[in-house]
Scaffold this active site. Structure first.
Site, PDB file in Angstrom:
ATOM      1  N   LYS A  39       0.864  -1.201   0.000  1.00 38.48           N
ATOM      2  CA  LYS A  39       0.000   0.000   0.000  1.00 38.48           C
ATOM      3  C   LYS A  39       0.894   1.244   0.000  1.00 38.48           C
ATOM      4  CE  LYS A  39      -3.644  -2.571   2.253  1.00 38.48           C
ATOM      5  NZ  LYS A  39      -4.907  -2.548   2.941  1.00 38.48           N
TER       6      LYS A  39
ATOM      7  N   SER B 114      -6.685  -8.845   6.679  1.00 39.17           N
ATOM      8  CA  SER B 114      -6.092  -9.178   7.989  1.00 39.17           C
ATOM      9  C   SER B 114      -5.414 -10.543   8.026  1.00 39.17           C
ATOM     10  CB  SER B 114      -7.143  -9.117   9.106  1.00 39.17           C
ATOM     11  OG  SER B 114      -7.620  -7.813   9.261  1.00 39.17           O
TER      12      SER B 114
ATOM     13  N   GLY C  15      -1.771  -7.225   3.572  1.00 37.89           N
ATOM     14  CA  GLY C  15      -1.487  -5.793   3.683  1.00 37.89           C
ATOM     15  C   GLY C  15      -0.495  -5.519   4.799  1.00 37.89           C
TER      16      GLY C  15
ATOM     17  N   GLU D 180     -11.720  -9.934  -1.092  1.00 41.85           N
ATOM     18  CA  GLU D 180     -11.184  -9.138   0.005  1.00 41.85           C
ATOM     19  C   GLU D 180     -12.307  -8.282   0.593  1.00 41.85           C
ATOM     20  OE1 GLU D 180      -6.910  -7.721   0.339  1.00 41.85           O
ATOM     21  OE2 GLU D 180      -7.906  -6.040  -0.609  1.00 41.85           O
TER      22      GLU D 180
ATOM     23  N   HIS E 192      -8.657  -2.500  -6.208  1.00 40.77           N
ATOM     24  CA  HIS E 192      -8.596  -2.624  -4.743  1.00 40.77           C
ATOM     25  C   HIS E 192      -9.656  -1.701  -4.122  1.00 40.77           C
ATOM     26  CE1 HIS E 192      -7.206  -2.469  -0.623  1.00 40.77           C
ATOM     27  NE2 HIS E 192      -6.539  -3.582  -0.868  1.00 40.77           N
TER      28      HIS E 192
HETATM   29  P1  13P Z   1      -4.601  -5.976   5.640  1.00 40.46           P
HETATM   30  O1  13P Z   1      -3.845  -7.260   5.480  1.00 40.46           O
HETATM   31  O2  13P Z   1      -3.834  -4.890   6.303  1.00 40.46           O
HETATM   32  O3  13P Z   1      -5.947  -6.228   6.243  1.00 40.46           O
HETATM   33  O4  13P Z   1      -4.880  -5.444   4.157  1.00 40.46           O
HETATM   34  C1  13P Z   1      -5.512  -6.255   3.269  1.00 40.46           C
HETATM   35  C2  13P Z   1      -5.437  -5.634   1.939  1.00 40.46           C
HETATM   36  O5  13P Z   1      -6.085  -4.640   1.684  1.00 40.46           O
HETATM   37  C3  13P Z   1      -4.517  -6.242   0.954  1.00 40.46           C
HETATM   38  O6  13P Z   1      -4.772  -5.790  -0.312  1.00 40.46           O
END
Ligand code: 13P
Length: 259
Positions: free
Chosen positions: A9, A218, A239, A167, A95
């Protein structure tokens, strides 16, 4: 083959991103990777130097986005050709953070997938419902709509590969971060499979060859084992937990022991 996509990210700066890649590249376990493909989804600015680091390693590179045109008067956008030049083999598309913060529509997402495929970049299509929709039990129709519009006019028989990440927005750590029941994640991926087989009128065999289903939200060392061993979950999109090399290596260890 199982897949780990590390979606950094905007959580690491340039130096931190390159340091993470160097640590991963030099790790013994990653040098010996066999049944796991690790893909790091970097910000655009880090990609040229990231591509030098991943050379002759077991790491692959993804962008976190792609534009739908290849060239022209589009201020602020990125040439697909430049992504290719720097060994970007994958692009995340759709996303939820882009759908929400940048108002990316299903139509834009469809055009982005088409551009990626034209340029032999493997799309990682992200779909998922928000908490309000889940509370109203609308997740199935939301996913159906997102999948059908994202894959509109795309002939899967001509496609090499598309990854689809279920997701749910409510499971992302920076939102509610509610841990999904892995059985539910598996069920939703199975639904995606059923939708595509029906809508595209293809055999399961073709689906299995062209589409790889993964899960994101998560993902960490506590839940990876249960997720990755489900029938319809062939990889994870991670993430926050993926911003530290030791965490990624921990995930690799657990997957290796579970498959
Ligand atoms: P997290 O693993 O921080 O929940 O993020 C998930 C995500 O958005 C991956 O693209």
């Amino acid at each position: 083959m199982k897949y780990i996509f590390a979606n950094l990210k905007m959580q690491l700066d340039y130096n931190e991103t390159l340091n993470l890649l160097k640590k991963l590249k030099n790790d013994k376990k990653i040098k010996e990777l066999k049944n796991i493909q690790l893909v790091v989804c970097c910000d655009y600015i880090s990609i040229p130097d990231a591509s030098k680091i991943i050379k002759n390693s077991n790491l692959k590179l993804s962008s976190q986005n792609i534009f739908w045109e290849e060239f022209g008067a589009y201020t602020g956008e990125i040439l697909t050709k430049n992504l290719k030049k720097f060994n970007t083999e994958f692009s995340m598309i759709g996303h939820s953070e882009r759908r929400i913060n940048l108002s990316e529509s299903d139509e834009m997402i469809n055009k982005k997938i088409q551009n990626a495929l034209r340029n032999e970049i493997i799309p990682i299509l992200c779909v998922g419902e928000n908490l309000k929709q889940r509370k109203k039990n609308e997740q199935q129709q939301i996913i159906k709509k997102q999948i059908i519009s994202a894959l509109k006019s795309i002939d899967l028989k001509k496609v090499k590969k598309i990854f689809i990440a279920y997701e749910p927005i409510w499971a992302i750590s920076s939102n509610n971060g509610i841990n999904i029941d892995p059985k539910e994640a598996d069920k939703m991926n199975n639904l995606i499979k059923e939708i595509i087989i029906k809508e595209k009128n293809i055999k399961e065999q073709i689906f299995n060859k062209k589409i790889t289903l993964i899960y994101g939200g998560s993902v960490n060392d506590k839940n990876i084992k249960e997720l990755i061993t489900k029938k319809n979950i062939n990889g994870v999109l991670v993430g926050s937990y993926s911003t530290k090399s030791k965490n990624i290596i921990k995930l690799i260890d657990i997957i290796n022991k579970s498959i």
